[in-house]
Scaffold this active site. Sequence first.
Site, PDB file in Angstrom:
ATOM      1  CG  ASN A 111      -1.932   1.113   1.184  1.00 48.53           C
ATOM      2  OD1 ASN A 111      -2.626   1.278   0.185  1.00 48.53           O
ATOM      3  ND2 ASN A 111      -2.018   1.886   2.262  1.00 48.53           N
ATOM      4  CD  GLU A 112      -0.716   5.309   1.807  1.00 47.42           C
ATOM      5  OE1 GLU A 112      -1.629   5.805   1.123  1.00 47.42           O
ATOM      6  OE2 GLU A 112      -0.509   5.602   3.001  1.00 47.42           O
ATOM      7  CD  GLU A 124      -6.279   4.438   1.530  1.00 48.16           C
ATOM      8  OE1 GLU A 124      -6.167   5.584   2.031  1.00 48.16           O
ATOM      9  OE2 GLU A 124      -5.506   3.513   1.782  1.00 48.16           O
ATOM     10  CG  PHE A 135     -10.949   9.346   6.668  1.00 50.95           C
ATOM     11  CD1 PHE A 135     -10.791  10.033   5.483  1.00 50.95           C
ATOM     12  CD2 PHE A 135     -10.008   9.501   7.658  1.00 50.95           C
ATOM     13  CE1 PHE A 135      -9.704  10.873   5.277  1.00 50.95           C
ATOM     14  CE2 PHE A 135      -8.907  10.332   7.462  1.00 50.95           C
ATOM     15  CZ  PHE A 135      -8.758  11.015   6.276  1.00 50.95           C
ATOM     16  CE1 TYR A 173      -8.710   9.627   1.965  1.00 51.99           C
ATOM     17  CE2 TYR A 173      -6.423   9.177   1.410  1.00 51.99           C
ATOM     18  CZ  TYR A 173      -7.628   8.769   1.936  1.00 51.99           C
ATOM     19  OH  TYR A 173      -7.751   7.494   2.439  1.00 51.99           O
TER      20      TYR A 173
END
Length: 423
Positions: A99-100, A310, A369, A244
């Site tokens: 992930n990222e 995401e 979130f 985001y």
Amino acid sequence: MVETGLDAYRFSISWSRLIPNGRGPVNPKGLQYYNNLINELISNGIQPHVTLHNFDLPQALEDEYGGWVSRNIIRDFTDYAEVCFREFGDRVLYWTTVNEPNVFAIGGYDQGNSPPQRCSPPFCVTKSTRGNSTTEPYLAVHHILLSHSSAVRLYRRKYREKQHGFVGISVYTFGFFPQTNTEKDRAACQRVRDFVIGWILEPLMHGDYPISMKTTAGARIPAFTSHESEQVKGSCDFIGVIHYTNSNVSDYSDALKNKLRDYSTDMAAWLYCMTNWLYLIQYPVTPWGLREELNNFKLHYGNPPIFILENGQRTASNSSLQDMSRVKYMHGYIGGVLDALRNGSNIKGYVAWSFLDLFELLDGYKSSFGLYYVDRDDPELKRYPKLSAKWYSRFLRGRSTSIVEAIELEIDPSLVSVDHLFE
């Protein structure tokens, strides 16, 4: 999830839970936990999307050889991935290896504000002094890319023909825009895009790091052998996009005069974005940044299959279920994804972050979130749908999703002013 109408759920497998020592015996309770979860999802018509590494490495491997800063991680990660492919691959079709990795490397090996908190003065934002900020971010990503490609090669050779799955990697993105319309700021914007996104995607698509990174970092950024370059190139069935908000970029070339540099200094730019963790600033609704980055993926990286893995609105954590700001955010960004899709981007899916209020990486339970509020004072951790959950459910079921009609979803008009809703 069924009540909401989800047809997919993204979660991470904890390497530490499944293989506590990093290699060797599999923990039967960990294996049972993930089998139970996957089976329950499948039985309810929900497709699992599984991430193999999300800031979580068995401590034994960190203690033994430094984790991702060592080439030893390649073999251990590949073996761990094989356990997952073998045990769960008959039901899991979509795998994200890491992930990222860009954010993981910056936080974990340059600034030291996230696991494993390796950094060196003067670049640390924490008190940690274990590590080397000038070299380790580049080293960690290099080994992540080699580990990823090794796991993909294994899957394609041994499991894909039978399981018919897909293996990708995710990357954290901003919508990057120059702070001013000067040549320096435009050049800085492209340089930052190379350092943040190209750092991961250029090797996967073209077999090497961006020229700007190699020129600036020099010998501090590891070089791929010709064999490694061929192995990494094309080792992605899809790209997971994490997005985001946007960031304005201004040039700071003077940073390159510093004798001691880290990854952030090498970018030689200032980034201005709405990510102030101290003051819990909400992300603005600016979907054009996501549209722009998706268009860049299409133009510069061969229009790969993309999952938005995401995307969500950050708010202060509280018990209010009237999260109109999150509804407005989702309405805007899902619309932006639709625009990109109509413009030819190869988008395969969208995952809202996050289904439940949960423990966040940088600020714990202070921010939220979730589409569902979790009452942590309740022994049963009871969950309550927020307005956003009701709005999202209507969207998933093909019903009207206008902002105006969101007001009708049991929201108390006295809690929200009309001026605020339409500003």
